[in-house]
Each structure stands twice: as structure tokens, then as C-alpha cells.
Design an enzyme around this catalytic site. Sequence first.
Site, short mmCIF file in Angstrom:
data_model
loop_
_atom_site.label_atom_id
_atom_site.label_comp_id
_atom_site.label_asym_id
_atom_site.label_seq_id
_atom_site.Cartn_x
_atom_site.Cartn_y
_atom_site.Cartn_z
N SER A 168 0.83 -1.20 0.00
CA SER A 168 0.00 0.00 0.00
C SER A 168 0.87 1.26 0.00
CB SER A 168 -0.96 -0.06 1.19
OG SER A 168 -2.02 0.85 1.06
N LYS A 208 -13.59 -2.48 2.98
CA LYS A 208 -12.66 -2.08 1.92
C LYS A 208 -11.27 -2.70 2.03
CE LYS A 208 -15.39 0.88 -0.23
NZ LYS A 208 -15.77 0.77 -1.65
N ASP A 238 -9.00 -6.36 -4.41
CA ASP A 238 -8.71 -5.20 -3.58
C ASP A 238 -9.79 -4.13 -3.80
OD1 ASP A 238 -7.59 -2.98 -2.28
OD2 ASP A 238 -5.55 -3.49 -2.91
N HIS A 256 -7.12 -6.38 -0.22
CA HIS A 256 -6.00 -5.46 0.00
C HIS A 256 -4.98 -6.03 0.96
CE1 HIS A 256 -4.01 -1.60 -0.19
NE2 HIS A 256 -4.02 -1.49 1.12
N LEU A 264 8.70 -16.15 -2.62
CA LEU A 264 9.73 -17.17 -2.81
C LEU A 264 10.18 -17.21 -4.26
CD1 LEU A 264 8.32 -20.16 -0.70
CD2 LEU A 264 10.16 -18.59 -0.06
#
Length: 264
Positions: free
Chosen positions: A85, A163, A214, A242, A257
Amino acid sequence: MEVTIRRRAHIVLVHGVCHGAWCWYKLKPLLEAYGHNVTALDMSASGADPRRLDDVRTLDDYTTPLLEFMASIPRDEKVVLVGHSLGGLNIAVAMDKYPHKISVAVFLAASMPGTKQVPSYVLDQYCEQTPAEEWLDTKFSPIGSPEDPLTAISFGPKFISLKLYQLCSPQDVALANMLLRPGSLFLEDLSKRDPFSNEGFGSVKRAYVVCPEDKAISVNFQRWQIEKFGVDEVKEIASADHMAMLSKPQQLCQCLLELAKNYV
């Protein structure tokens, strides 16, 4: 499919606005189980960091813990930087200052800047495309003086559950409601900064992890950033909201990974 680890990586996890290192509690042990060294940091005035938001005026102030950590890494060592974010802007600052210490920078459903616009550009575009009603019960509050303005942001329970955490467990939603702290997007500071440099930020390998479910940073906006600024590799986590580190920790672990295998 399991990923075979060839080299041990040092993975550094940077949270988003209002969050803290605590949000990586599911992912950190998964990565460590594969033999990686994992560091999750609290940014200034976030998580367990003792500073108050009133004392954090700029993005650099907010990024201080990450910058101090990067400065402590020997010159011959490199890390995998993961920014979630707003944490995408934190890792951008570190990329600009310490490009030689980063194997790859991973933007996880993150704000990702470019090198031709002021750093606030990507957030300005996001805010312009987000109607006021989409913020639900999020609160924006001015703090500081008119000469040194700062806007605080506090996520409300509805915004968190509908959200940010809509695919997370009720336990994780409860944890967020207990641990989230007011933060800032630092738009006042970012609008005055020079663009990130091609020599620093622009020289670091970049990957973007898309979270298609998201509802905070839409998948369209995530893909717009990828197309606008470019990355070296794109990953996608199916059915991730999100907070992919909480709703899809196993899948995010596999993504990281694979990226570590490709770049370390």
C-alpha cells in the site's frame, strides 16, 4: 507448486498507512520456514514505534526506521524490499538512497511512483479517482500549523471491514480495529519533493503483486501504475483483497519465494 530455495534471502517487509509490522505476523514465519531472514519494520509513529504523528512531518521522517535499517546493511549485502500500500513510497525512498543494497523491490497492491513526476503524483491520481463516499467512515484531520501542515488519516470500522479486510478472518478484523493508528499520506511534503531519480530508484529491479479483489486500491488502478511506470515482473494472487498477507498468506509467500529465487 513448492519453490526450491537456492539462496538465502533477506526479505524486508514494510507495512501500509495506519498499520505496523504486526500485519505481517502470518507471512513472516512462513518465509522463515523456507530459510529466509525476514525483517518486519514499524515506520515512524506506526505499530509499536514510540513517536507521535505530530512529530512526523515528511515522508523521510516517516521512513526513518527503514532508512536507518538500510544504512546498517553492509555494502556487499542486498535485501528484497516489500512495500504494501503506502509502503510502496517508503521503499521508493530507500531505493533512491540505497539502490546498490536491493536485489528487487516488490510493490504489493502498493502506491508505485515513477521518475518523471513529483512523488505525490500517484497519490493525487488515486485521490482524484476515488469518490468521497468510497472512504466511508475514514476521517481526515488537519494537524500542525498552517505554516507546517499535515493531514492525518484514520480508518473507520466500516472502511476496515468492507474495503481493506473484506476477505480476512473476523479475528484479523478485530486485530486491526485494536492496533491501527492514525497515519498520513504526506501529500503536503510529497508535492514539493523532486521526482525519484533514474540513477537510484529507477535502477532497481521492480516487481508488482496484483490483488484483484482489492477494494481499497482497485485492480484497475494497480494495473494503471504497472502500465504507466513499468516493472520487471508482475505476479497476481487470485481472490486476494487489499490485505493479502492476512487473507492469502500462503499464496503471497509463494510469490515472494519465486521472486527471491529469480533475483537474489
